[in-house]
Enzyme design. Structure first.
Site, PDB file in Angstrom:
ATOM      1  N   SER A  91       0.821  -1.237   0.104  1.00 16.13           N
ATOM      2  CA  SER A  91      -0.317  -0.168   0.099  1.00 16.13           C
ATOM      3  C   SER A  91       0.801   1.260  -0.120  1.00 16.13           C
ATOM      4  O   SER A  91       1.772   1.460   0.758  1.00 16.13           O
ATOM      5  CB  SER A  91      -0.749  -0.232   1.309  1.00 16.13           C
ATOM      6  OG  SER A  91      -1.655  -0.914   1.105  1.00 16.13           O
ATOM      7  N   HIS A 115      -5.215   0.134  -5.254  1.00 21.33           N
ATOM      8  CA  HIS A 115      -4.094  -0.951  -5.624  1.00 21.33           C
ATOM      9  C   HIS A 115      -4.468  -1.082  -7.241  1.00 21.33           C
ATOM     10  O   HIS A 115      -5.292  -1.266  -7.793  1.00 21.33           O
ATOM     11  CB  HIS A 115      -4.354  -2.182  -5.167  1.00 21.33           C
ATOM     12  CG  HIS A 115      -3.784  -2.370  -3.663  1.00 21.33           C
ATOM     13  ND1 HIS A 115      -2.724  -2.680  -3.195  1.00 21.33           N
ATOM     14  CD2 HIS A 115      -4.468  -1.873  -2.649  1.00 21.33           C
ATOM     15  CE1 HIS A 115      -2.575  -2.553  -1.911  1.00 21.33           C
ATOM     16  NE2 HIS A 115      -3.621  -2.390  -1.515  1.00 21.33           N
ATOM     17  N   HIS A 138      -5.150 -10.360  -1.795  1.00 25.29           N
ATOM     18  CA  HIS A 138      -5.350 -10.553  -0.531  1.00 25.29           C
ATOM     19  C   HIS A 138      -6.232 -11.704  -0.110  1.00 25.29           C
ATOM     20  O   HIS A 138      -7.287 -11.696  -0.886  1.00 25.29           O
ATOM     21  CB  HIS A 138      -5.875  -9.347   0.279  1.00 25.29           C
ATOM     22  CG  HIS A 138      -4.800  -7.944   0.122  1.00 25.29           C
ATOM     23  ND1 HIS A 138      -4.846  -7.193  -0.989  1.00 25.29           N
ATOM     24  CD2 HIS A 138      -3.741  -7.614   1.062  1.00 25.29           C
ATOM     25  CE1 HIS A 138      -4.183  -6.314  -0.715  1.00 25.29           C
ATOM     26  NE2 HIS A 138      -3.381  -6.593   0.508  1.00 25.29           N
ATOM     27  N   TYR A 142      -8.236 -11.738   2.338  1.00 23.54           N
ATOM     28  CA  TYR A 142      -9.446 -11.217   2.736  1.00 23.54           C
ATOM     29  C   TYR A 142     -10.449 -10.663   1.579  1.00 23.54           C
ATOM     30  O   TYR A 142     -11.581 -10.413   1.929  1.00 23.54           O
ATOM     31  CB  TYR A 142      -9.290  -9.882   3.660  1.00 23.54           C
ATOM     32  CG  TYR A 142      -8.452  -8.807   3.152  1.00 23.54           C
ATOM     33  CD1 TYR A 142      -9.281  -7.787   2.265  1.00 23.54           C
ATOM     34  CD2 TYR A 142      -7.448  -8.361   3.409  1.00 23.54           C
ATOM     35  CE1 TYR A 142      -8.467  -6.675   1.586  1.00 23.54           C
ATOM     36  CE2 TYR A 142      -6.741  -7.402   2.886  1.00 23.54           C
ATOM     37  CZ  TYR A 142      -7.090  -6.542   2.058  1.00 23.54           C
ATOM     38  OH  TYR A 142      -6.507  -5.409   1.612  1.00 23.54           O
ATOM     39  N   GLU A 143      -9.983 -10.748   0.400  1.00 28.09           N
ATOM     40  CA  GLU A 143     -10.638 -10.322  -0.591  1.00 28.09           C
ATOM     41  C   GLU A 143     -11.519 -11.577  -1.084  1.00 28.09           C
ATOM     42  O   GLU A 143     -12.589 -11.412  -1.909  1.00 28.09           O
ATOM     43  CB  GLU A 143      -9.927 -10.022  -1.942  1.00 28.09           C
ATOM     44  CG  GLU A 143      -9.255  -8.606  -1.815  1.00 28.09           C
ATOM     45  CD  GLU A 143      -8.354  -8.302  -3.000  1.00 28.09           C
ATOM     46  OE1 GLU A 143      -8.667  -8.023  -4.138  1.00 28.09           O
ATOM     47  OE2 GLU A 143      -6.961  -8.635  -2.843  1.00 28.09           O
ATOM     48  N   ALA A 168       2.525  -2.473   4.241  1.00 27.01           N
ATOM     49  CA  ALA A 168       2.199  -1.608   5.344  1.00 27.01           C
ATOM     50  C   ALA A 168       1.548  -2.381   6.355  1.00 27.01           C
ATOM     51  O   ALA A 168       0.682  -3.488   6.141  1.00 27.01           O
ATOM     52  CB  ALA A 168       1.048  -0.478   4.700  1.00 27.01           C
ATOM     53  N   MET A 218      -1.964  -8.056   6.915  1.00 25.30           N
ATOM     54  CA  MET A 218      -2.816  -8.983   6.182  1.00 25.30           C
ATOM     55  C   MET A 218      -2.385  -9.512   4.730  1.00 25.30           C
ATOM     56  O   MET A 218      -3.185  -9.879   4.069  1.00 25.30           O
ATOM     57  CB  MET A 218      -4.264  -8.115   5.992  1.00 25.30           C
ATOM     58  CG  MET A 218      -4.967  -7.488   7.182  1.00 25.30           C
ATOM     59  SD  MET A 218      -6.329  -6.244   6.622  1.00 25.30           S
ATOM     60  CE  MET A 218      -6.474  -5.275   8.352  1.00 25.30           C
ATOM     61  N   SER A 219      -1.069  -9.547   4.872  1.00 24.66           N
ATOM     62  CA  SER A 219      -0.626  -9.843   3.435  1.00 24.66           C
ATOM     63  C   SER A 219       0.920 -10.569   3.609  1.00 24.66           C
ATOM     64  O   SER A 219       0.974 -11.221   4.690  1.00 24.66           O
ATOM     65  CB  SER A 219      -0.532  -8.737   2.499  1.00 24.66           C
ATOM     66  OG  SER A 219       0.619  -7.915   3.033  1.00 24.66           O
ATOM     67  N   ASN A 271       1.049   2.534  11.425  1.00 27.66           N
ATOM     68  CA  ASN A 271       0.261   2.878  12.410  1.00 27.66           C
ATOM     69  C   ASN A 271       0.814   2.003  13.627  1.00 27.66           C
ATOM     70  O   ASN A 271       1.026   0.858  13.458  1.00 27.66           O
ATOM     71  CB  ASN A 271      -1.217   2.725  12.305  1.00 27.66           C
ATOM     72  CG  ASN A 271      -1.571   1.302  11.789  1.00 27.66           C
ATOM     73  OD1 ASN A 271      -1.329   1.036  10.767  1.00 27.66           O
ATOM     74  ND2 ASN A 271      -1.991   0.410  12.699  1.00 27.66           N
ATOM     75  N   HIS A 285      -7.852   3.297   7.392  1.00 34.49           N
ATOM     76  CA  HIS A 285      -7.109   2.837   6.135  1.00 34.49           C
ATOM     77  C   HIS A 285      -6.358   4.241   5.819  1.00 34.49           C
ATOM     78  O   HIS A 285      -5.292   4.313   5.022  1.00 34.49           O
ATOM     79  CB  HIS A 285      -8.272   2.419   5.310  1.00 34.49           C
ATOM     80  CG  HIS A 285      -7.404   2.205   3.972  1.00 34.49           C
ATOM     81  ND1 HIS A 285      -6.567   1.129   3.880  1.00 34.49           N
ATOM     82  CD2 HIS A 285      -7.684   2.546   2.515  1.00 34.49           C
ATOM     83  CE1 HIS A 285      -5.934   1.144   2.652  1.00 34.49           C
ATOM     84  NE2 HIS A 285      -6.744   1.761   1.819  1.00 34.49           N
TER      85      HIS A 285
END
Ligand code: HPA
Length: 271
Positions: free
Chosen positions: A29, A60, A82, A84-85, A112, A210-211, A234, A246
């Site tokens: 990201s 993206h 990802h 989560y997609e 990220a 998450m990746s 963060n 986000h």
């Protein structure tokens, strides 16, 4: 992932290229702009490649960008897939196998993520020295293709020791205070709860995201040497008394972008 499916995707990508890239880079990201710095660029949209799904995440781009950076031939993923997609994990391995079979030997994975280590601050860059797969799945689940790699791949040196050393040296040369740590993958798409972040820290994680883990597993399966670099965008949930969003992730990665790009660029020149 079946070999004939991979080969079909590989043949298409090869047909679009007139040289073999040797280094693959997955841009996380906010880092997507790095692909614009390549010379003699060839852009191949994921939607053009047989068998690749369409990436759905906002911000993206969803394409391979192939070209030259100095005298290095590279293929960059501008946007990634990802878990989560809703993709099956083995789909996340396909772009990695494509890179492998067009000639890539080394993979630089960026992302990220949230800092779980309380000594980190947003904007820090972290060299990934190890990971924890907490996603509850694995991209290699299913029939194994022996031609790609072994049924039970060794993960004891998933992150290449020489590349970690190289990244540290480049960081020193560029006067950057690089962190080093363990990345833990959650599926998302929710950010973690404060209790999950406490758990992550107790289990030895320095960062949560998450990746990355599925791609690194696939890369090790097919014998690519891997370097991972995270941008701590963060502090993970519960560390600071503030909500996560986000926008903050994008804001920090945008701020750190030029630093991140020069680090990755100088590492590529020395690989
Ligand atoms: N958690 C998980 N993924 C992330 C985070 C986070 O705090 N920040 C950016 N990606």
């Amino acid at each position: 992932m079946e070999l004939n499916i991979i080969k079909e995707s590989v043949e298409y990508v090869k047909s679009r290229l007139n040289f073999e890239p040797e280094i693959g880079v997955i841009l996380g990201s906010g880092l997507g702009d790095m692909a614009d710095t390549l010379e003699e660029r060839v852009v191949i949209k994921y939607s053009e490649v047989p068998n690749l799904p369409v990436s759905t995440v906002h911000g993206h781009a969803g394409q391979f960008v192939v070209g030259k950076l100095g005298n290095k031939k590279v293929i960059m993923m501008q946007g990634r897939f990802h878990f989560y997609e809703g993709h099956k994990m083995n789909v996340l391995a396909l772009p990695i196998y494509i890179m492998k079979y067009i000639g890539v030997k080394s993979l630089i994975v960026t992302n990220a993520c949230g800092g779980a280590n309380t000594s980190f601050v947003p904007g820090d860059l972290m060299i990934i020295k190890d990971h924890i797969n907490f996603a509850g799945s694995n991209p290699l689940i299913g029939k194994n293709e022996e031609e790609i790699g072994p049924r039970f791949p060794d993960m004891s040196t998933a992150y290449d020791k020489e590349y970690i050393q190289l990244a540290k040296e480049v960081g020193t040369t560029l006067n950057m205070d690089l962190k080093e740590g363990t990345y833990m993958m959650f599926t998302g798409p929710t950010y973690e709860t404060p209790a999950e972040v406490r758990m992550a820290r107790i289990l030895g994680a320095d960062a949560v995201g998450m990746s990355t883990v599925p791609e690194v597993i696939a890369a090790r399966h097919c014998g690519l040497r891997v370097l991972g670099i995270s941008c701590i965008t963060n502090m993970a949930a519960g560390i600071l008394d503030q909500p996560l969003n986000h926008e903050e992730v994008i804001e920090t990665s945008t701020k750190v972008k030029s630093k991140f790009i020069s680090l990755v660029n100088d590492i590529i020149q020395k690989i």
